[in-house]
Enzyme design. Structure first.
Site, mmCIF file in Angstrom:
data_model
loop_
_atom_site.group_PDB
_atom_site.id
_atom_site.type_symbol
_atom_site.label_atom_id
_atom_site.label_comp_id
_atom_site.label_asym_id
_atom_site.label_seq_id
_atom_site.Cartn_x
_atom_site.Cartn_y
_atom_site.Cartn_z
ATOM 1 N N SER A 11 0.850 -1.194 0.000
ATOM 2 C CA SER A 11 0.000 0.000 0.000
ATOM 3 C C SER A 11 0.883 1.241 0.000
ATOM 4 C CB SER A 11 -0.893 0.022 1.234
ATOM 5 O OG SER A 11 -1.415 1.335 1.401
ATOM 6 N N HIS A 36 -1.178 -1.334 -4.282
ATOM 7 C CA HIS A 36 -2.452 -1.089 -3.589
ATOM 8 C C HIS A 36 -2.598 0.420 -3.365
ATOM 9 C CE1 HIS A 36 -5.872 -2.259 -1.057
ATOM 10 N NE2 HIS A 36 -5.478 -1.332 -0.200
ATOM 11 N N ASP A 38 -4.878 3.381 -1.926
ATOM 12 C CA ASP A 38 -5.934 3.679 -0.954
ATOM 13 C C ASP A 38 -6.493 5.076 -1.183
ATOM 14 O OD1 ASP A 38 -6.028 1.336 0.817
ATOM 15 O OD2 ASP A 38 -3.950 1.856 1.269
ATOM 16 N N MET A 40 -9.164 7.840 -0.114
ATOM 17 C CA MET A 40 -10.006 8.195 1.047
ATOM 18 C C MET A 40 -10.598 9.579 0.851
ATOM 19 S SD MET A 40 -7.451 7.039 4.077
ATOM 20 C CE MET A 40 -6.685 5.419 4.098
ATOM 21 N N HIS A 69 -8.413 0.682 -3.905
ATOM 22 C CA HIS A 69 -9.293 0.464 -2.760
ATOM 23 C C HIS A 69 -10.016 1.779 -2.467
ATOM 24 C CE1 HIS A 69 -9.411 -0.571 1.857
ATOM 25 N NE2 HIS A 69 -10.620 -0.493 1.333
ATOM 26 N N MET A 71 -12.209 4.016 -0.495
ATOM 27 C CA MET A 71 -12.855 4.284 0.793
ATOM 28 C C MET A 71 -13.583 5.608 0.634
ATOM 29 S SD MET A 71 -9.706 2.952 3.125
ATOM 30 C CE MET A 71 -8.590 3.042 1.734
ATOM 31 N N MET A 140 -11.191 -6.404 5.502
ATOM 32 C CA MET A 140 -10.405 -5.422 6.259
ATOM 33 C C MET A 140 -10.026 -6.021 7.612
ATOM 34 S SD MET A 140 -9.918 -2.710 4.430
ATOM 35 C CE MET A 140 -9.024 -1.866 5.730
ATOM 36 N N GLY A 145 -8.993 3.669 7.070
ATOM 37 C CA GLY A 145 -8.761 5.103 7.245
ATOM 38 C C GLY A 145 -7.311 5.469 7.518
ATOM 39 N N PHE A 146 -6.588 4.541 8.113
ATOM 40 C CA PHE A 146 -5.215 4.857 8.515
ATOM 41 C C PHE A 146 -4.308 3.638 8.370
ATOM 42 C CE2 PHE A 146 -8.187 7.446 10.865
ATOM 43 C CZ PHE A 146 -7.716 8.733 10.623
ATOM 44 N N GLY A 147 -3.052 3.901 7.982
ATOM 45 C CA GLY A 147 -2.046 2.852 8.006
ATOM 46 C C GLY A 147 -1.495 2.697 9.412
ATOM 47 N N ASP A 176 -6.191 -6.691 4.386
ATOM 48 C CA ASP A 176 -5.625 -5.343 4.385
ATOM 49 C C ASP A 176 -5.732 -4.744 5.782
ATOM 50 O OD1 ASP A 176 -4.834 -2.753 3.793
ATOM 51 O OD2 ASP A 176 -6.577 -2.279 2.545
ATOM 52 N N GLY A 177 -4.560 -4.425 6.342
ATOM 53 C CA GLY A 177 -4.530 -3.746 7.628
ATOM 54 C C GLY A 177 -3.729 -4.511 8.657
ATOM 55 N N GLY A 178 -2.592 -3.951 9.029
ATOM 56 C CA GLY A 178 -1.777 -4.565 10.069
ATOM 57 C C GLY A 178 -1.116 -5.873 9.658
HETATM 58 C C1 DX5 Z 1 -6.260 1.331 5.630
HETATM 59 C C2 DX5 Z 1 -5.781 1.015 4.242
HETATM 60 C C3 DX5 Z 1 -4.652 0.090 4.216
HETATM 61 C C4 DX5 Z 1 -3.415 0.609 4.880
HETATM 62 C C5 DX5 Z 1 -2.601 -0.571 5.324
HETATM 63 O O1 DX5 Z 1 -7.417 2.061 5.551
HETATM 64 O O2 DX5 Z 1 -6.825 0.457 3.487
HETATM 65 O O3 DX5 Z 1 -4.358 -0.316 2.884
HETATM 66 O O4 DX5 Z 1 -2.634 1.422 4.046
HETATM 67 O O5 DX5 Z 1 -1.531 -0.109 6.055
HETATM 68 P P1 DX5 Z 1 -0.795 -1.039 7.132
HETATM 69 O O6 DX5 Z 1 -0.262 -2.219 6.375
HETATM 70 O O7 DX5 Z 1 0.280 -0.154 7.664
HETATM 71 O O8 DX5 Z 1 -1.826 -1.422 8.142
HETATM 72 ZN ZN ZN Z 2 -6.358 -0.514 1.527
#
Ligand code: DX5
Ligand code: ZN
Length: 221
Positions: A11, A36, A38, A40, A69, A71, A140, A145-147, A176-178
């Site tokens: 991402s 990827h 993102d 938003m 993606h 959002m 998800m 919303g946030f990395g 996706d996420g963490g």
């Molecule tokens: C969150 C995004 C993710 C995010 C993942 O809303 O959709 O794609 O960038 O970031 P990490 O891998 O740091 O959780």
């Molecule tokens: Zn994403």
């Protein structure tokens, strides 16, 4: 059973935006499969990232598929513009509008692969009646919303449920996420075949990070 190849989709939300082209070249050289992206809107999620001009600028930089993606809500009025900006896969959130079936048909009518993303609180059952209209399911594993957030362990069961719903269909199951090399094995074991990772890729040696995630997922594939 998995019927799709294992893919790593970094991402770029976690990249250095001051040198985004170089960052995309670096992940491609480092063995990434998809980019990827993102998007938003500050409305569907409490953050604003980037949109069409950034995608258009990046499109000539790489041959990797653009995994977009969204959002954003509503998404339908912008699907054609995302396709024109270079998207290969367009994923909308199931929660983003009342007409999911129509959104998926619109994406496929644009000649793009259609994905649906599920927030942590959204059940897999919302996909039962659109399963033959989609090419990708995104589970998800954080709230969007946030990395840099922590993986939600209870999503493992949802990944298994999504894999069961997919059955023998040619549908990718994305998480996706963490996602990190530490949990890549368990998400792959649960049935995911496309792993998104932002903060776990864009630090230190990108190639080594991608390889670590891939190896961890492949062991159990
Ligand atoms: C969150 C995004 C993710 C995010 C993942 O809303 O959709 O794609 O960038 O970031 P990490 O891998 O740091 O959780
Ligand atoms: Zn994403």
């Amino acid at each position: 059973m998995k019927n799709r190849p294992l893919l790593i989709a970094p991402s770029i939300l976690a990249a250095d935006f001051a040198k985004l082209g170089e960052e995309v070249r670096a992940i491609e050289a480092g063995g990434a499969d998809w980019v990827h992206i993102d998007v938003m809107d500050g409305h569907f999620v409490p953050n604003i990232s980037f949109g069409f001009p950034v995608m258009q600028s990046l499109r000539p930089v790489t041959k990797m598929p653009f995994d977009v993606h969204l959002m954003i809500a509503p998404a339908d009025p912008y699907l054609a513009q995302f396709a024109a900006a270079g998207a290969d896969i367009i994923t909308v959130h199931a929660e983003a509008g009342p007409h999911l079936h129509r959104s998926l048909q619109a994406i496929r009518a644009l000649g793009k692969k259609a994905g649906v993303s599920l927030n942590p609180g959204t059940p897999v059952s919302v996909l039962e009646h659109v399963i033959d209209e989609l090419d990708l399911i995104l589970v998800m594993t954080v709230n969007p919303g946030f990395g840099g957030q922590g993986f939600i362990p209870s999503m493992l069961d949802k990944i298994r449920q999504a894999r069961a719903l997919i059955g023998g269909r040619a549908i990718d199951l994305q998480v996706d996420g963490g996602i990190t090399a530490k949990n890549a094995g368990e998400v792959a074991r649960a049935g995911a075949n496309v792993l998104v990772a932002g903060s776990a890729v864009f630090k230190g040696d990108y190639a080594a990070n991608i390889k670590a995630i891939r190896n961890a997922a492949a062991v159990t594939a």
